[in-house]
Enzyme design. Structure first.
Site, short mmCIF file in Angstrom:
data_model
loop_
_atom_site.label_atom_id
_atom_site.label_comp_id
_atom_site.label_asym_id
_atom_site.label_seq_id
_atom_site.Cartn_x
_atom_site.Cartn_y
_atom_site.Cartn_z
N ASP A 13 4.98 1.92 -11.70
CA ASP A 13 3.93 1.13 -10.82
C ASP A 13 2.77 1.68 -11.53
OD1 ASP A 13 2.81 -0.54 -8.64
OD2 ASP A 13 2.34 1.53 -7.91
N SER A 14 1.63 1.09 -10.89
CA SER A 14 0.06 1.46 -11.38
C SER A 14 -0.09 2.87 -10.77
CB SER A 14 -0.66 0.64 -11.08
OG SER A 14 -0.73 0.18 -9.62
N TYR A 45 -3.73 -2.45 -11.16
CA TYR A 45 -3.43 -3.64 -12.00
C TYR A 45 -3.82 -4.94 -11.32
CZ TYR A 45 0.44 -1.06 -14.55
OH TYR A 45 0.81 -0.10 -15.75
N GLY A 46 -4.09 -4.77 -9.99
CA GLY A 46 -4.51 -6.10 -9.28
C GLY A 46 -5.71 -6.77 -9.84
N CYS A 76 6.47 -2.80 -8.99
CA CYS A 76 4.95 -3.23 -8.64
C CYS A 76 5.03 -4.69 -8.70
CB CYS A 76 4.20 -2.73 -9.88
SG CYS A 76 2.69 -3.37 -10.09
N ASN A 77 4.58 -5.07 -7.56
CA ASN A 77 4.68 -6.88 -7.52
C ASN A 77 3.75 -7.39 -8.59
OD1 ASN A 77 5.92 -8.04 -4.97
ND2 ASN A 77 5.07 -5.88 -4.58
N THR A 78 2.65 -6.70 -8.87
CA THR A 78 1.64 -7.39 -9.97
C THR A 78 2.28 -7.45 -11.26
OG1 THR A 78 -0.08 -6.21 -8.61
CG2 THR A 78 -0.56 -7.33 -10.77
N GLU A 157 -4.90 4.11 -2.17
CA GLU A 157 -4.83 5.26 -3.31
C GLU A 157 -5.97 6.56 -2.86
OE1 GLU A 157 -3.43 5.74 -6.29
OE2 GLU A 157 -1.90 4.30 -6.13
N CYS A 189 3.02 -6.16 -2.23
CA CYS A 189 2.30 -4.98 -3.14
C CYS A 189 3.25 -3.77 -2.61
CB CYS A 189 0.94 -4.82 -2.87
SG CYS A 189 0.33 -3.51 -3.61
N THR A 190 3.54 -3.28 -3.77
CA THR A 190 4.40 -1.85 -3.20
C THR A 190 3.74 -0.68 -2.68
OG1 THR A 190 4.40 -1.15 -5.62
CG2 THR A 190 6.20 -2.28 -4.79
N HIS A 191 2.35 -0.95 -2.54
CA HIS A 191 1.43 0.00 -1.83
C HIS A 191 1.35 -0.12 -0.18
CE1 HIS A 191 -0.41 0.80 -5.76
NE2 HIS A 191 -1.00 1.94 -5.17
#
Ligand code: DGL
Length: 271
Positions: A13-14, A45-46, A76-78, A157, A189-191
């Site tokens: 992921d980012s 990344y978004g 990561c979805n993006t 983040e 979004c995995t966040h």
């Protein structure tokens, strides 16, 4: 390198978001050794271009393949939206590649046919139209309301959670006209599972909040079982955590998720 049940599972992921997926995988498959790559040097990344996300994704996949991973899970979805096909082609027969979008779309087909559902995600995921195309292709009459929520990743983040301002940002997004009348919302979004509680509180239990992490972990278990690739119980596995840039928040979040001291390995993707 030949793949065996002992080979690790690679995830990337980012930043900290994919740890929600790593955590769900670890809970369901505690004998699997995980190698997690957080591309903190290129976060978020978004907001990046398609070409940039594809380049990062292939480079990280290469690192995970060199480490002998039997599965690459794009946590990561993006990156799943921008680079899944490319990563799958790049990995070829060296590893099976999973993304975090397909299992959720399948879940929506099973549980929300003919219903209106919302999707919140990064700008890049929404602009890619990946979810919209996949849901449309199901032909199940799902009315998908897709909305970009770009403030959420930097907020998470920064560890800016469960306070007045985070609640106000979430409320402002979720009260948008286009998301009214939905029966479920996909956290695209995995966040976002890190703010799942606040999102559920906003809806007071009236809207199902779909978090991809557990759904994806179940799909992964099914694959490993079917292909005789499940790790056998031996010693507790020593997971590895790699980052392209060191951040305090990443170390803090990793400890929170895995409940132990973690040794972050810094790995520069480009010299
Ligand atoms: N966690 C990521 C996702 O699922 C990306 C967040 C970001 O870096 O913008 O889309």
């Amino acid at each position: 390198m030949s793949l065996t049940s002992k080979s690790p599972i690679g995830l990337f992921d980012s930043g900290v978001g994919g740890l929600t997926v790593a955590h769900a995988v670890n809970k369901l498959l505690p004998d699997e050794k995980l190698i997690y790559f957080g591309d903190t040097a290129h976060l978020p990344y978004g907001d990046k271009s398609l070409a940039a996300i594809q380049a990062y994704s292939v480079k990280i996949t290469d690192v995970l393949l060199q480490a002998g991973c039997k599965v690459i899970l794009i946590a990561c979805n993006t990156a799943s939206a921008a680079a899944f096909e490319l990563v799958r082609e790049y990995a070829g027969s060296r590893a099976r590649v999973f993304n975090v979008i397909d299992p959720v779309v399948d879940y929506a087909r099973e549980h929300f046919a003919q219903k209106r559902i919302g999707l919140i995600a990064t700008k890049q995921t929404i602009a890619s139209q990946t979810y919209q195309r996949k849901v449309e292709a199901l032909g199940e009459g799902i009315d998908l309301r897709a909305m970009a929520t770009p403030l959420l990743v930097p907020m998470i983040e920064e560890g800016f959670l469960h306070n007045k301002i985070s609640r106000q940002i979430i409320d402002t997004y979720l009260s948008e006209e286009m998301l009214q009348g939905i029966e479920a919302i996909i956290l695209g979004c995995t966040h976002y599972p890190l703010i799942k509680k606040e999102i559920s509180e906003y809806y007071q239990g009236n809207v199902a909040v779909l978090d991809s992490s557990e759904i994806v972990a179940r799909a992964l278990r099914g694959y490993l079982e079917y292909n005789n690739l499940l790790a056998q119980p031996t010693q507790p596995p020593a997971h590895r955590f790699m980052v392209s840039d060191y951040t305090d928040n990443f170390e803090h979040s990793t400890k929170l998720f895995f409940g132990t001291e973690v040794q972050l390995e810094k790995y520069k993707l480009w010299e």
